[in-house]
Write a protein that holds these residues in place. Sequence first.
Motif, mmCIF file in Angstrom:
data_model
loop_
_atom_site.group_PDB
_atom_site.id
_atom_site.type_symbol
_atom_site.label_atom_id
_atom_site.label_comp_id
_atom_site.label_asym_id
_atom_site.label_seq_id
_atom_site.Cartn_x
_atom_site.Cartn_y
_atom_site.Cartn_z
ATOM 1 N N GLY A 261 12.127 -0.954 25.808
ATOM 2 C CA GLY A 261 12.481 -1.072 24.398
ATOM 3 C C GLY A 261 13.802 -1.773 24.158
ATOM 4 N N ARG A 262 14.716 -1.713 25.145
ATOM 5 C CA ARG A 262 16.041 -2.309 24.962
ATOM 6 C C ARG A 262 16.195 -3.654 25.683
ATOM 7 N NH1 ARG A 262 19.900 1.544 23.680
ATOM 8 N NH2 ARG A 262 21.233 -0.235 23.158
ATOM 9 N N ARG A 263 15.105 -4.190 26.220
ATOM 10 C CA ARG A 263 15.235 -5.393 27.042
ATOM 11 C C ARG A 263 15.853 -6.558 26.275
ATOM 12 N NH1 ARG A 263 10.849 -7.573 31.281
ATOM 13 N NH2 ARG A 263 11.823 -5.843 32.404
ATOM 14 N N SER A 264 15.391 -6.800 25.074
ATOM 15 C CA SER A 264 15.926 -7.934 24.307
ATOM 16 C C SER A 264 17.431 -7.787 24.106
ATOM 17 C CB SER A 264 15.214 -8.046 22.960
ATOM 18 O OG SER A 264 13.861 -8.392 23.131
ATOM 19 N N ALA A 265 17.863 -6.588 23.749
ATOM 20 C CA ALA A 265 19.286 -6.356 23.533
ATOM 21 C C ALA A 265 20.075 -6.550 24.827
ATOM 22 C CB ALA A 265 19.513 -4.951 22.979
ATOM 23 N N GLU A 266 19.514 -6.109 25.946
ATOM 24 C CA GLU A 266 20.199 -6.282 27.225
ATOM 25 C C GLU A 266 20.310 -7.758 27.594
ATOM 26 O OE1 GLU A 266 19.673 -2.296 29.858
ATOM 27 O OE2 GLU A 266 18.007 -3.721 29.958
ATOM 28 N N LEU A 267 19.250 -8.517 27.335
ATOM 29 C CA LEU A 267 19.292 -9.946 27.633
ATOM 30 C C LEU A 267 20.315 -10.664 26.756
ATOM 31 C CD1 LEU A 267 15.476 -10.669 28.077
ATOM 32 C CD2 LEU A 267 17.235 -10.721 29.853
ATOM 33 N N GLU A 268 20.422 -10.254 25.514
ATOM 34 C CA GLU A 268 21.400 -10.866 24.620
ATOM 35 C C GLU A 268 22.829 -10.582 25.070
ATOM 36 O OE1 GLU A 268 21.065 -12.923 22.153
ATOM 37 O OE2 GLU A 268 18.872 -12.929 22.071
ATOM 38 N N ARG A 269 23.082 -9.359 25.523
ATOM 39 C CA ARG A 269 24.446 -8.945 25.861
ATOM 40 C C ARG A 269 24.791 -9.107 27.336
ATOM 41 N NH1 ARG A 269 25.488 -3.226 22.986
ATOM 42 N NH2 ARG A 269 27.472 -3.555 24.103
ATOM 43 N N GLY A 270 23.766 -9.202 28.192
ATOM 44 C CA GLY A 270 24.020 -9.374 29.611
ATOM 45 C C GLY A 270 24.574 -8.148 30.302
ATOM 46 N N VAL A 271 24.237 -6.956 29.797
ATOM 47 C CA VAL A 271 24.694 -5.701 30.403
ATOM 48 C C VAL A 271 23.559 -4.685 30.406
ATOM 49 C CG1 VAL A 271 27.118 -5.997 29.766
ATOM 50 C CG2 VAL A 271 25.560 -4.841 28.200
ATOM 51 N N CYS A 272 23.666 -3.708 31.310
ATOM 52 C CA CYS A 272 22.695 -2.612 31.358
ATOM 53 C C CYS A 272 23.067 -1.583 30.292
ATOM 54 C CB CYS A 272 22.700 -1.954 32.731
ATOM 55 S SG CYS A 272 22.032 -2.965 34.057
ATOM 56 N N LEU A 273 22.201 -1.416 29.324
ATOM 57 C CA LEU A 273 22.470 -0.497 28.217
ATOM 58 C C LEU A 273 21.808 0.858 28.398
ATOM 59 C CD1 LEU A 273 21.988 -2.990 25.246
ATOM 60 C CD2 LEU A 273 24.131 -2.260 26.294
#
Length: 386
Positions: A261-273
Amino acid sequence: MYVRHVGLTDFRSWPKVELELEPGRTVFVGPNGFGKTNIVEALWYQSTLSSHRVGSDAPLIRVGAERAVVSTIVVNEGRELAIDLEITSGRANKARLNRSPVRSAREVLGVLQSVLFAPEDLALVRGDPGERRRFLDELATTRRPSIAGVRADYDKVVRQRTALLKTASGARFRSDTSALDTLDVWDGHLATYGAQLIAARVALITQLAPEVVKAYQLLAPESRPAAVRYRSSVDTVEAEAAAGTVDIEMYEAALLAELAGRRSAELERGVCLVGPHRDDLELRLGDHPAKGFASHGESWSMALSLRLAAYELLRQEGTDPVLLLDDVFAELDDARRRALVGVASSAEQVLVTAAVADDIPSDWDARRVRIGMREDDDGRTSEVIE
């Protein structure tokens, strides 16, 4: 359990020292900056493979030296075990157990069990979540040394997965099937090791929480009641943790779902959320979090409660851990001093540092070891003054 012998070679300010210790109370007395805390720090390092003062190994090695060595002989129920730990900056530590090399330094974890009280403990309440995560993980590892391997594997996965995310290049990366497949693999590893680490923390907090409540009531009977709980970056994990559920498969599934569910956000920010590296041990006083709402005295009471609770848990499991009291008496008021003295009165071994002898309770029957400083060709180095 007690430490019968400790030897330091090129550890911080000590080029070489050999100390014979006994059960009971030993106080290292000397001005600030003379090296007494370094002795306690060395024992804590051997107990946890980490320092309570710095986050890397380099400062532990005396200036000009290539490595530091901490050697102890620990007596537990009449059985002696010798530990030799070699610390080299930027390289894996080496260790020997009863003079025989072991494959990994982690194999000596659990031989020396200790509980440390230090001025840095205020960071458990006022510091960032990393301080509280470290407290949980060190205690979990002391109780179950195998957790050290889980922590190491999880940290490696987070580093590798973060590096992969940082190389992401927006839409081009997301359309690269092989790259996404690689990320799926790392998601699986993160969920596997993360679930094990979360389960260890939740099991620990379930037992720790009532001990914290009792300790805080002892230290600050007029204050608001204390409580602790696990806060997770994943709502499902947090809900199950609140119920005391220790289900590795459930935690793993929840982490995988959240990662998706958080993959897009992680790709945008470049960090493990997502994962236990984002979680926290929440400390509460009444209806408010201790951080930001606790007074100085309440913060000290909460920090001491965590350490006292850790001590009680280890004792309940049949081991009387070594108590390390690093210059804390000077920081405490009379009520908190009395509480700490009460715990120390029944401990098999207590090792204390103090800048002046007056900081130590006057009725204590304790061996005093004076710590001095000398100037020689190696610069300023610590020494024992008998």
